[in-house]
Design a protein around this motif. Structure first.
Motif, mmCIF file in Angstrom:
data_model
loop_
_atom_site.group_PDB
_atom_site.id
_atom_site.type_symbol
_atom_site.label_atom_id
_atom_site.label_comp_id
_atom_site.label_asym_id
_atom_site.label_seq_id
_atom_site.Cartn_x
_atom_site.Cartn_y
_atom_site.Cartn_z
ATOM 1 N N TYR A 53 22.556 65.022 59.823
ATOM 2 C CA TYR A 53 22.639 63.898 58.887
ATOM 3 C C TYR A 53 21.577 62.859 59.196
ATOM 4 N N PRO B 65 20.343 57.330 53.436
ATOM 5 C CA PRO B 65 20.074 58.232 52.311
ATOM 6 C C PRO B 65 18.599 58.234 51.927
ATOM 7 N N ILE C 120 21.833 62.748 52.099
ATOM 8 C CA ILE C 120 22.253 62.183 53.386
ATOM 9 C C ILE C 120 22.039 63.134 54.554
#
Length: 399
Positions: free
Chosen positions: A96, A100, A208
Motif C-alpha cells: 500500500y 492515493p 492506494i
C-alpha cells in the motif's frame, strides 16, 4: 577477482542483484523506473508487503502459498514471488502506498508485470495470477484487476502459457475488471482502463496500492502454482529476490606439447603440433541463491584480432561446439546439456571444455604471442529457453 597460479588459470565473477538504470534517451523522455527489492523479510504482517491472512478483512478466506521464492525471474534472475492455491484457497501479496495516486498518473506510467504458471495436477487451465489496483472511484472502494488470460503478452503469445515466463504490459485500451459497482460500471464487469481513468477523477479518488493475486476457484479441487515478479507501477519496479548471488569460474590448464613456454602452464606455446588447453566452466549457487531452470553455457572467445570458426576447436562434455562469428572479432558457442538440467540453491553446474589451435590456422600466421580470452555466461529459461542471465566468468591464456 582473478586468481592465477603457475599451473592453473581461473577466474571468478559474481553477478550483481540489480542492473544499472539507463538514462532517458532524449530530453523530455520519461525517467527510468526505480527498482525496489522485496526480500523474504519484507513480506508479512506489519511489513511493506502483506499476505492475504495479514489483512483482517480477509479472515474468512483460506490462504494458500505466498512467499518469496528462489525461482529465478526472467529479468534479474534473482528470485520471484510464489503464489499458489489448492482446495478453495486464495493467495496474494499487497503493498500500500503512503497516499492515493490518481489513476490517470498510474495509467500514464509503465504498468506491467511478469508471470509464470507451472503445470500442476488438477490445475485450473487458462488462467494466471492477476495484477490488482485497490482504489477509490467516485468515493467508493473497488479493486481493478488485470487478467492475463484476456490479453497478449509482449512476446506475442495470447493468454496464459504454461512453464515459461511471460511479460504483460497494460495500455489505456487494455481491459480491466472492477470488483464492485463504481461510477457507471456494474460489479464484475470489464472495461478499457481509459474508461476508468475518465470516470474515477473525483476529489479523493485514487489508487492506494498494488496487489499480486491468485483468486479462489469455483471448483475447489482446482490447483494453480504461479510466480510473479517485476511488478511495475507508478514508476517503481518491485523486484522480489533472494539474498544470494550465483558465481562463475573458468579453469583452464595448458596441455600443449613443445614450444617455448617452459614450466608456465598458462602459456600458449609458439611451437609444437598443437596449442591446447583443457578445464572446466563451473557455476556455483549458494544456499540462499536463485533457482535456474534448463541451464546452458554461452562461450565467447576473443584474441584481440579477427577469429574465424576454423581457427580453433572447442569441445564441451566431449562434443564439439559449433562456433559462430560474434561482435568485436569474437567467436561464440552455446553449450546445452542433454537431458536438460537446472541449477538450484547449494548446487553446481560444471561443463568440461577443451580448446585447441591447430598448426597452420590463422592464429599461427597472425602471431605467436597473442592471448586468448575465454568468457562464459550462465544461460537459463526466462521469456525463452537459454536466455542470458548476467552470471559471468572469464579467464585469459597468455600468449
Amino acid at each position: 577477482m582473478n586468481r592465477l597460479t603457475a599451473s592453473v588459470c581461473t577466474a571468478v565473477v559474481a553477478v550483481g542483484a540489480s542492473f544499472a538504470l539507463l538514462a532517458p534517451s532524449a530530453v523530455g523522455a520519461a525517467p527510468p523506473n526505480a527498482v525496489q527489492r522485496v526480500l523474504a523479510g519484507d513480506l508479512g504482517a506489519g511489513r511493506p508487503w502483506i499476505r492475504l491472512q495479514d489483512d483482517p478483512s480477509n479472515s474468512t478466506r483460506v490462504p494458500g502459498i505466498q512467499e518469496v521464492s528462489p525461482f529465478a525471474d526472467p529479468v534479474r534472475f534473482n528470485g520471484s514471488l510464489h503464489l499458489a492455491v489448492d482446495g478453495g484457497q486464495q493467495a496474494q501479496a499487497a503493498h500500500y502506498f503512503t497516499q492515493p495516486v490518481p489513476l490517470s498518473t498510474i495509467a500514464a506510467a509503465e504498468l506491467s508485470y511478469d508471470t509464470y504458471v507451472a503445470t500442476t495436477e488438477h490445475m485450473a487451465t487458462g488462467v494466471g495470477p492477476n495484477l490488482q489496483l485497490p482504489m477509490v472511484c467516485r468515493g467508493t472502494f473497488t479493486t481493478l484487476g488485470f487478467l492475463p488470460e484476456n490479453t497478449t503478452d509482449t512476446q506475442g503469445r495470447p493468454g496464459v502459457a504454461r512453464d515459461i515466463w511471460q511479460h504483460f504490459r497494460s495500455t489505456t485500451a487494455t481491459p480491466w475488471f472492477t470488483s464492485r459497482a463504481v461510477a457507471s460500471f456494474p460489479a464484475q464487469t470489464t472495461h478499457p482502463l481509459s474508461d476508468f481513468v475518465t470516470a474515477c477523477n473525483a476529489p479523493g479518488d485514487g489508487v492506494i496500492g498494488v496487489i499480486a493475486n491468485v483468486g479462489r476457484f469455483g471448483d475447489t479441487s482446482a490447483t494453480l502454482s504461479t510466480y510473479v515478479d517485476n511488478l511495475t507501477v507508478n514508476g517503481t519496479v518491485y523486484d522480489f529476490a533472494v539474498g544470494g548471488l550465483a558465481t562463475g569460474r573458468v579453469s583452464l590448464r595448458n596441455t600443449s606439447s613443445g614450444g617455448n613456454c617452459g614450466h608456465n602452464r598458462t602459456c600458449i606455446p609458439a611451437g609444437g603440433e598443437r596449442r591446447s588447453a583443457t578445464g572446466t566452466v563451473t557455476f556455483t549457487d549458494p544456499a540462499n541463491g536463485p533457482e535456474y531452470v534448463a541451464v546452458g553455457t554461452r562461450l565467447v572467445l576473443s584474441q584481440g584480432r579477427s577469429l574465424a570458426p576454423r581457427d580453433l576447436t572447442v569441445t564441451a562434455n566431449g562434443r564439439r561446439v559449433t562456433l559462430t562469428a560474434g561482435p568485436n572479432h569474437t567467436l561464440i558457442g552455446v553449450v546445452t546439456p542433454s537431458p536438460s538440467v537446472g541449477l538450484k540453491p547449494s548446487g553446481r553446474y560444471t561443463t568440461p571444455i577443451a580448446i585447441s589451435f591447430t598448426r597452420g590456422g590463422r592464429a599461427d600466421r597472425a602471431g605467436t604471442n597473442d592471448s586468448l580470452t575465454v568468457s562464459a555466461e550462465l544461460l537459463a529459461q526466462g521469456y525463452a529457453p537459454l536466455q542470458r542471465t548476467g552470471v559471468l566468468a572469464r579467464t585469459t591464456l597468455r600468449g
